[in-house]
Design an enzyme around this catalytic site. Structure first.
Site, PDB file in Angstrom:
ATOM      1  CG  HIS A   1      -1.984  -1.003   1.212  1.00 32.47           C
ATOM      2  ND1 HIS A   1      -3.038  -0.971   2.090  1.00 32.47           N
ATOM      3  CD2 HIS A   1      -2.190  -2.078   0.420  1.00 32.47           C
ATOM      4  CE1 HIS A   1      -3.856  -1.978   1.841  1.00 32.47           C
ATOM      5  NE2 HIS A   1      -3.350  -2.680   0.834  1.00 32.47           N
TER       6      HIS A   1
ATOM      7  CD  GLU B   1      -1.878   3.984   3.447  1.00 32.99           C
ATOM      8  OE1 GLU B   1      -3.035   4.118   3.872  1.00 32.99           O
ATOM      9  OE2 GLU B   1      -1.603   3.269   2.460  1.00 32.99           O
TER      10      GLU B   1
ATOM     11  CB  CYS C   1      -6.461  -0.740   5.562  1.00 35.36           C
ATOM     12  SG  CYS C   1      -4.744  -1.288   5.315  1.00 35.36           S
TER      13      CYS C   1
ATOM     14  CB  CYS D   1      -1.821   1.336   6.318  1.00 34.98           C
ATOM     15  SG  CYS D   1      -1.496   0.588   4.704  1.00 34.98           S
TER      16      CYS D   1
END
Length: 154
Positions: free
Chosen positions: A56, A58, A86, A89
Site C-alpha cells: 500500500h 503508506e 486500513c 497500514c
C-alpha cells in the site's frame, strides 16, 4: 503558509502520487512522509505490480523513509495519504511512531482511523498518532470513485 495551507500543499503532492498509481492500473492512493517541512519519501499503491498485498502507498512511503533516516522509528514525521489507512497500514504507522497522520478521503469499508474502527484512539495500544482527516477529501474521494466507476464499466 498556515498549517491548513501546508496540509493542502502536501496532500496535492500525494494526489500526484495517486495519479501515478492509477496510470499503472493500481488503486489510486498516494502517500508522503514529511519531516521538518521537507518531503523525505513519496510513494503510491503497488500491490498489483509488485505482487505484494502489503505494498500500500503508506507502507511503501514508510519503508522508504525508514531507509533514508536509517531508523525504523519515524518520530517527528507526518504521513500524508489520500485515503484513510486500513488496519494493516494503521498498525505500521503506530509501530513506526509517526507523530501525525493527515488523510484525505474516508474509507467506509476498511478505514481504521474512525470510519470502521479507530485504532488511533484505542486505549489498549501504547502509541497514538494524531490524526487530521478530510484534507482535500473531495478530490481524493473523486479520484477513487471515478477509478472504480471506470473499472466496473470495463
Amino acid at each position: 503558509m498556515n498549517e491548513s495551507g501546508t496540509h493542502s500543499h502536501f496532500m496535492q503532492i500525494a494526489l500526484e502520487q495517486a495519479k501515478l498509481a492509477e496510470s499503472l492500473g493500481e488503486v489510486p492512493v498516494g502517500a508522503l512522509i514529511v519531516k521538518d517541512g521537507e518531503i523525505i519519501a513519496a510513494a503510491h499503491n503497488q500491490p498489483i505490480g509488485l505482487h505484494d498485498p502489503s505494498a500500500h502507498a503508506e507502507i511503501q512511503a514508510i519503508r522508504k523513509a525508514a531507509k533514508i533516516l536509517g531508523n525504523y522509528r519515524l518520530v517527528d514525521c507526518t504521513l500524508y495519504v489520500t485515503l484513510e489507512p486500513c488496519v494493516m497500514c494503521t498498525g505500521a504507522i503506530q509501530h513506526a511512531r509517526i507523530a501525525q497522520l493527515v488523510y484525505g478521503a474516508k474509507d467506509p469499508k476498511t478505514g481504521a482511523c474512525g470510519s470502521v474502527v479507530n485504532l488511533m484512539t484505542e486505549d489498549k495500544l501504547n502509541h497514538h498518532t494524531a490524526v487530521i482527516a478530510g484534507v482535500l477529501a473531495e478530490p481524493c474521494g473523486d479520484m477513487l470513485s471515478q477509478f472504480f466507476k471506470r473499472r466496473r464499466k470495463n
